[in-house]
Design a protein around this motif. Structure first.
Motif, PDB file in Angstrom:
ATOM      1  N   GLU A 107      16.626   4.924   1.143  1.00 20.38           N
ATOM      2  CA  GLU A 107      17.192   5.446   2.381  1.00 20.38           C
ATOM      3  C   GLU A 107      18.254   6.489   2.043  1.00 20.38           C
ATOM      4  N   GLN A 108      18.397   7.473   2.902  1.00 21.48           N
ATOM      5  CA  GLN A 108      19.402   8.502   2.668  1.00 21.48           C
ATOM      6  C   GLN A 108      20.792   7.891   2.781  1.00 21.48           C
ATOM      7  N   SER A 109      21.637   8.158   1.807  1.00 23.99           N
ATOM      8  CA  SER A 109      22.978   7.572   1.769  1.00 23.99           C
ATOM      9  C   SER A 109      23.922   8.266   2.740  1.00 23.99           C
ATOM     10  N   ASP A 110      24.901   7.508   3.188  1.00 25.00           N
ATOM     11  CA  ASP A 110      25.993   8.102   3.950  1.00 25.00           C
ATOM     12  C   ASP A 110      26.769   9.017   3.009  1.00 25.00           C
ATOM     13  N   LYS A 111      27.255  10.147   3.534  1.00 23.75           N
ATOM     14  CA  LYS A 111      27.950  11.108   2.679  1.00 23.75           C
ATOM     15  C   LYS A 111      29.187  10.513   2.026  1.00 23.75           C
ATOM     16  N   ALA A 112      29.749   9.474   2.626  1.00 22.28           N
ATOM     17  CA  ALA A 112      30.928   8.838   2.034  1.00 22.28           C
ATOM     18  C   ALA A 112      30.617   8.283   0.648  1.00 22.28           C
ATOM     19  N   LYS A 113      29.346   7.930   0.410  1.00 27.47           N
ATOM     20  CA  LYS A 113      28.956   7.388  -0.890  1.00 27.47           C
ATOM     21  C   LYS A 113      29.191   8.390  -2.013  1.00 27.47           C
ATOM     22  N   ALA A 114      29.191   9.677  -1.682  1.00 28.41           N
ATOM     23  CA  ALA A 114      29.402  10.702  -2.701  1.00 28.41           C
ATOM     24  C   ALA A 114      30.827  10.677  -3.234  1.00 28.41           C
ATOM     25  N   TRP A 134      31.083  17.006   0.651  1.00 36.48           N
ATOM     26  CA  TRP A 134      32.123  16.729   1.648  1.00 36.48           C
ATOM     27  C   TRP A 134      32.658  18.065   2.137  1.00 36.48           C
ATOM     28  N   GLY A 135      32.952  18.155   3.412  1.00 37.00           N
ATOM     29  CA  GLY A 135      33.493  19.408   3.931  1.00 37.00           C
ATOM     30  C   GLY A 135      34.230  19.199   5.240  1.00 37.00           C
ATOM     31  N   MET A 136      35.126  20.130   5.550  1.00 34.45           N
ATOM     32  CA  MET A 136      35.896  20.051   6.790  1.00 34.45           C
ATOM     33  C   MET A 136      36.438  21.430   7.141  1.00 34.45           C
ATOM     34  N   TRP A 140      38.339   9.547   0.800  1.00 36.93           N
ATOM     35  CA  TRP A 140      38.096   9.067  -0.567  1.00 36.93           C
ATOM     36  C   TRP A 140      38.580   7.633  -0.727  1.00 36.93           C
ATOM     37  N   ARG A 141      39.785   7.346  -0.221  1.00 36.18           N
ATOM     38  CA  ARG A 141      40.315   5.980  -0.313  1.00 36.18           C
ATOM     39  C   ARG A 141      39.442   5.001   0.463  1.00 36.18           C
ATOM     40  N   GLU A 142      39.024   5.377   1.657  1.00 34.12           N
ATOM     41  CA  GLU A 142      38.219   4.487   2.491  1.00 34.12           C
ATOM     42  C   GLU A 142      36.857   4.224   1.874  1.00 34.12           C
ATOM     43  N   ALA A 143      36.235   5.253   1.337  1.00 34.30           N
ATOM     44  CA  ALA A 143      34.916   5.083   0.728  1.00 34.30           C
ATOM     45  C   ALA A 143      34.967   4.109  -0.443  1.00 34.30           C
ATOM     46  N   ASN A 144      35.990   4.223  -1.264  1.00 34.86           N
ATOM     47  CA  ASN A 144      36.107   3.330  -2.413  1.00 34.86           C
ATOM     48  C   ASN A 144      36.561   1.936  -2.011  1.00 34.86           C
TER      49      ASN A 144
END
Length: 259
Positions: free
Chosen positions: A113-120, A218-220, A248-252
């Motif tokens: 399955e395609q990963s959520d971008k946060a996984k990167a 990741w981009g903004m 980054w903190r939330e993803a980890n």
């Protein structure tokens, strides 16, 4: 249950270096390949992909004379016939032609399955980010980029994410690099300042693992906001930086809690 089968094979490569010469000189290289076939436990438990995966490690065995190479391979051929009589027939590894990811990995990566971008951002230990040469508004003065870099250094240090040098980034897995693109307010056109920050990392295509690209993970965007006109250029960039560090903190954090 872990299924493990190990196979050891010798392969002979003959390289002709004196083409057209009278000497008929050849150079001979005998390579030893270790084939490991096993079930990937995590893939089996999490994705239901439980077929054994083949992996290979090949090293140079020797550089014998031609007659010795022929004698060696003749003996190996006899050994191979004895082995084949005891096990099911097996196909030789496709060393040079293996370009399809499914062939090399042992499973079809399109099944994932395609990963959520946060996984990167999970496992990211540092990135390269240099804004020292960023040109700020005229009213700010010549030190816009330097002051901004000092603020970025402070934020990253507090968050615990390392800022890499260019040399460190080139050696780091994924070569993580963030760029900030910034345009100043144009008094002639009335266009307000805008910015974009993006993190890029190296990635492999699932349809062909031999194609590696450096792409955004990741981009903004940011810039002047009518509802809050007090947000200036400097602060707008720092909002983007703070958002990245929070992501980054939330993803980890989420990754650790899921383990």
């Amino acid at each position: 249950m872990l299924i493990l089968r190990i196979h050891l094979m010798a392969m002979f490569t003959l390289v002709l270096t004196g083409i057209g010469s009278q000497s008929g000189h050849t150079e001979n290289y005998v390579w030893t390949t270790w084939e490991n076939e096993s079930v990937h436990i995590e893939l089996c438990e999490e994705k239901g992909v439980c077929d054994p995966i083949r992996s290979f490690v090949t090293e140079l065995h020797s550089m014998p004379e031609l007659h010795e190479a022929e004698r060696l391979m003749g003996q190996r051929a006899k050994d191979a016939l004895m082995i084949e009589a005891q096990i099911a027939p097996r196909s030789a590894p496709r060393i040079c032609e293996a370009v399809e990811a499914a062939t090399v990995l042992g499973f079809n990566p399109e099944l994932w399955e395609q990963s959520d971008k946060a996984k990167a951002l999970v496992g990211l230990e540092g990135i390269y980010l240099n804004v020292e040469n960023l040109k700020g508004p005229v009213a700010y003065g010549p030190n816009f980029g330097l002051d901004l870099q000092d603020a970025v250094n402070e934020r990253f240090s507090y968050a615990g994410l390392k800022l890499l040098t260019m040399e460190e980034m080139e050696k780091a897995p994924g070569k993580p690099e963030m760029n900030v693109y910034f345009s100043n307010t144009d008094s002639n056109t009335g266009c307000r300042f805008r910015l974009f920050a993006g993190l890029s990392q190296t990635m492999l295509l699932t349809r062909n693992h031999t194609i590696k690209l450096k792409a955004g993970s990741w981009g903004m965007t940011g810039g002047w906001v009518a509802d809050d006109p007090e947000i200036d250029e400097f602060r707008s960039i720092m909002i983007v930086i703070d958002t990245f560090l929070a992501d980054w903190r939330e993803a980890n954090r989420m990754d650790k809690s899921a383990q």
